[in-house]
Enzyme design. Structure first.
Site, PDB file in Angstrom:
ATOM      1  N   ARG A  44       0.826  -1.246   0.012  1.00  0.00           N
ATOM      2  CA  ARG A  44       0.027   0.078  -0.152  1.00  0.00           C
ATOM      3  C   ARG A  44       0.840   1.200   0.014  1.00  0.00           C
ATOM      4  O   ARG A  44       0.355   2.480  -0.467  1.00  0.00           O
ATOM      5  CB  ARG A  44      -0.901  -0.323   1.131  1.00  0.00           C
ATOM      6  CG  ARG A  44      -1.898   1.115   1.258  1.00  0.00           C
ATOM      7  CD  ARG A  44      -3.111   0.639   2.005  1.00  0.00           C
ATOM      8  NE  ARG A  44      -3.103   0.885   3.429  1.00  0.00           N
ATOM      9  CZ  ARG A  44      -3.849   0.616   4.566  1.00  0.00           C
ATOM     10  NH1 ARG A  44      -4.819  -0.094   4.203  1.00  0.00           N
ATOM     11  NH2 ARG A  44      -3.345   0.932   5.724  1.00  0.00           N
ATOM     12  N   LYS A  50      11.221   0.074   5.865  1.00  0.00           N
ATOM     13  CA  LYS A  50      11.498  -0.696   7.342  1.00  0.00           C
ATOM     14  C   LYS A  50      10.355  -1.528   7.837  1.00  0.00           C
ATOM     15  O   LYS A  50       9.457  -0.852   8.374  1.00  0.00           O
ATOM     16  CB  LYS A  50      11.903   0.645   8.322  1.00  0.00           C
ATOM     17  CG  LYS A  50      12.729   0.100   9.506  1.00  0.00           C
ATOM     18  CD  LYS A  50      12.156  -0.645  10.691  1.00  0.00           C
ATOM     19  CE  LYS A  50      11.091   0.042  11.252  1.00  0.00           C
ATOM     20  NZ  LYS A  50      10.412  -0.782  12.190  1.00  0.00           N
ATOM     21  N   GLU A  53      -0.968   6.489   9.423  1.00  0.00           N
ATOM     22  CA  GLU A  53      -2.078   5.729   9.615  1.00  0.00           C
ATOM     23  C   GLU A  53      -1.961   5.069  10.917  1.00  0.00           C
ATOM     24  O   GLU A  53      -1.161   4.070  11.006  1.00  0.00           O
ATOM     25  CB  GLU A  53      -2.317   4.788   8.581  1.00  0.00           C
ATOM     26  CG  GLU A  53      -3.598   4.104   8.306  1.00  0.00           C
ATOM     27  CD  GLU A  53      -3.704   2.779   9.125  1.00  0.00           C
ATOM     28  OE1 GLU A  53      -4.240   2.932  10.190  1.00  0.00           O
ATOM     29  OE2 GLU A  53      -3.246   1.832   8.954  1.00  0.00           O
ATOM     30  N   CYS A 111      -6.106  -2.752  12.742  1.00  0.00           N
ATOM     31  CA  CYS A 111      -6.476  -1.358  13.094  1.00  0.00           C
ATOM     32  C   CYS A 111      -7.851  -1.045  12.730  1.00  0.00           C
ATOM     33  O   CYS A 111      -8.482  -0.151  13.567  1.00  0.00           O
ATOM     34  CB  CYS A 111      -5.690  -0.162  12.608  1.00  0.00           C
ATOM     35  SG  CYS A 111      -5.457  -0.027  10.706  1.00  0.00           S
ATOM     36  N   GLU A 141      -7.454   0.678  22.120  1.00  0.00           N
ATOM     37  CA  GLU A 141      -7.590  -0.277  21.107  1.00  0.00           C
ATOM     38  C   GLU A 141      -6.897  -1.420  21.720  1.00  0.00           C
ATOM     39  O   GLU A 141      -5.907  -1.613  22.412  1.00  0.00           O
ATOM     40  CB  GLU A 141      -6.622   0.448  20.041  1.00  0.00           C
ATOM     41  CG  GLU A 141      -6.808  -0.574  18.816  1.00  0.00           C
ATOM     42  CD  GLU A 141      -5.706  -0.175  17.742  1.00  0.00           C
ATOM     43  OE1 GLU A 141      -5.937  -0.361  16.466  1.00  0.00           O
ATOM     44  OE2 GLU A 141      -4.588   0.490  18.121  1.00  0.00           O
TER      45      GLU A 141
END
Length: 478
Positions: free
Chosen positions: A160, A175, A251, A285, A382
């Protein structure tokens, strides 16, 4: 070309030989070592930046059609080599073979999508309102890019970022996460075979990411950072990029609400919940993080969801029968167990799961909790794993207020038989993406990203390539 799906020959092909420092990649299904991977030092980072900068003008000047052809070739190669790449991801990350195959297909689509976008980079010509001159805009590659990718989708997140960067004419330093560097090495090898010139893509592997990133961002030739990962790390990176005003895309984390209204089709909602929650074992996520269920249907929803979750086959990611693999490492499993214990201590009821499995590897069972505190850790933070906390809501307004009472704004889901009602609730959610009566969101042709503490910028879609382009305005009068 189909590579042999066996550890020794595949790893021998991918892992660079080195006499320097290395770190160990573990199989999360067993806790045993898979491979020793080079730990790059500051000199190696500097050399990579130097080469990426040296070849940048040639790659940027490469005809868009040629860049498109190379990306299209990468798409075909990924599909041809679906099985070995999927197997490698299952081995180093623990995801199921089904999830891994789906990820390869998804990742490959980014190369196809941006192969098509490479030849459609636009510009504009118009007359200035005052009539004094023409306004001409063109786009050029931002330059050498630093791409930092997470462990949970090692192929998709790399594709992506790499696909639009290469389509735009940028060179890239990738990385990967220390838990899953092998997939990134595979992608670099695949891109080279697809025709990407030497020096355009560099994979920098390390288990000391802070040192590597600091070294790379200190170099004025690095002009773009694209990061996918946690919000705390994103904040730290944004502070670093502020020093040199580096173009930055982030993101970050999510806390996705999964809203089930009182008129929802519960069978469909549970089916969607299994996709939104259990894709990649909940380690995503965009995963449904809070199930906000109308009080009138909460008990039935909990019963149906618990039955589906309890029936999942737990096992090593590389086993075909596995439906739920391990957490990626021991730290993640411990964090999950601690969060569930805290919720139970606050009064939550365990319907299924609720404690780590006593077996080798980093396994945690599918878990459903009801009566979860609205202010508890499972509601506010989260949770990366197969845990479904159910919180009851009174009505649509209550659902929206609770859903939006979060610093995160990445994704959300709404289920209702009334499409207009579902869309109305969805539009009120303070998130970047909403699944309406469906548990899957991601599509390479759609803009991916969030609001608030969930990040900056968008990946994929028509917008994705412009994250790697600068706009130049030329004033002309003829």
């Amino acid at each position: 070309m189909i590579l042999d799906v066996h550890p020794a020959p595949l790893l021998e092909r991918l892992v660079p030989s080195t006499s320097g420092d290395t770190f160990t990649v573990l199989d999360p299904s067993t806790g045993e070592p898979i491979a020793e991977v080079p730990r790059v030092d500051g000199a190696a980072v500097g050399a990579a930046v130097e080469e990426a900068s040296r070849v940048l003008p040639g790659w940027a000047a490469t005809a868009p059609r040629r860049r498109s052809e190379i990306l299209a070739a990468a798409h075909e190669l990924m599909l041809d080599e679906l099985e070995p790449l999927a197997w490698l991801m299952s081995l180093e990350m623990g995801k199921t073979r089904a999830d891994a195959r789906a990820e390869v297909r998804y990742a490959a689509e980014f190369f196809r999508w941006f192969a098509e976008e490479a030849v459609r980079i636009g510009g504009e010509l118009r007359t200035a309102p005052g009539g004094a001159n023409r306004i001409l805009t063109v786009h050029r590659p931002v330059g050498v890019t630093l791409l930092l990718t997470p462990w949970n989708f090692p192929a998709a997140m790399a594709a992506r970022k790499l696909a639009p960067a290469l389509a735009a004419g940028c060179t890239a330093l990738l990385k990967p996460a220390e838990d899953t560097p092998l997939t990134a090495l595979y992608l670099a090898d695949l891109l080279a075979r697809a025709g990407v010139p030497e020096g355009v893509v560099h994979v920098l592997t390390t288990d000391r990411p802070g040192e590597l990133v600091e070294r790379a961002l200190a170099d004025p030739r690095v002009r773009k950072l694209s990061f996918t990962g946690s919000t705390p790390v994103g904040r730290a990176l944004l502070r670093q990029t502020a020093e040199r005003i580096v173009n930055t895309s982030l993101e970050l984390g999510g806390n996705a609400p999964f809203v089930v209204l009182d008129d929802a089709d519960l069978d469909a909602a549970v089916e969607g919940a299994m996709i939104a929650k259990m894709r990649n074992g909940g380690q995503a996520c965009t995963a449904a993080n809070r199930f906000l269920v109308h009080t009138a249907v909460a008990d039935d929803f909990a019963e149906l969801l618990s039955a589906r979750m309890a029936a999942l086959v737990v096992g090593p990611g590389t086993d075909e029968a596995t439906q739920l693999g391990p957490m990626v490492n021991a730290r993640r499993r411990h964090d999950l167990a601690t969060r569930v214990e805290s919720a139970v201590g606050d009064g939550a009821k365990v319907h299924t799961g609720g404690a780590p499995l006593d077996r080798p590897g980093f396994f945690y069972p599918a878990t459903v909790l009801s009566g979860v505190d609205r202010e508890g850790v499972l509601s506010v933070d989260e949770t990366f794993g197969p845990v479904a906390p159910i919180i009851t809501i009174a009505d649509d307004d209550d659902a929206v207020a609770l859903a939006n009472a979060s610093e995160y704004g990445l994704a959300g889901y709404v289920y209702s038989r009334d499409l207009g009602r579902a869309l109305a609730v969805g539009e009120r959610l303070g998130v970047g993406m909403v699944g309406v009566n469906r548990g899957a969101l991601s599509d390479p042709a759609a803009p991916f990203g969030g609001t608030k503490q969930s990040g900056l910028g968008r990946e994929g879609g028509f917008e994705g390539i412009y994250e790697f382009l600068e706009t130049t305005y030329l004033a002309a009068d003829w």
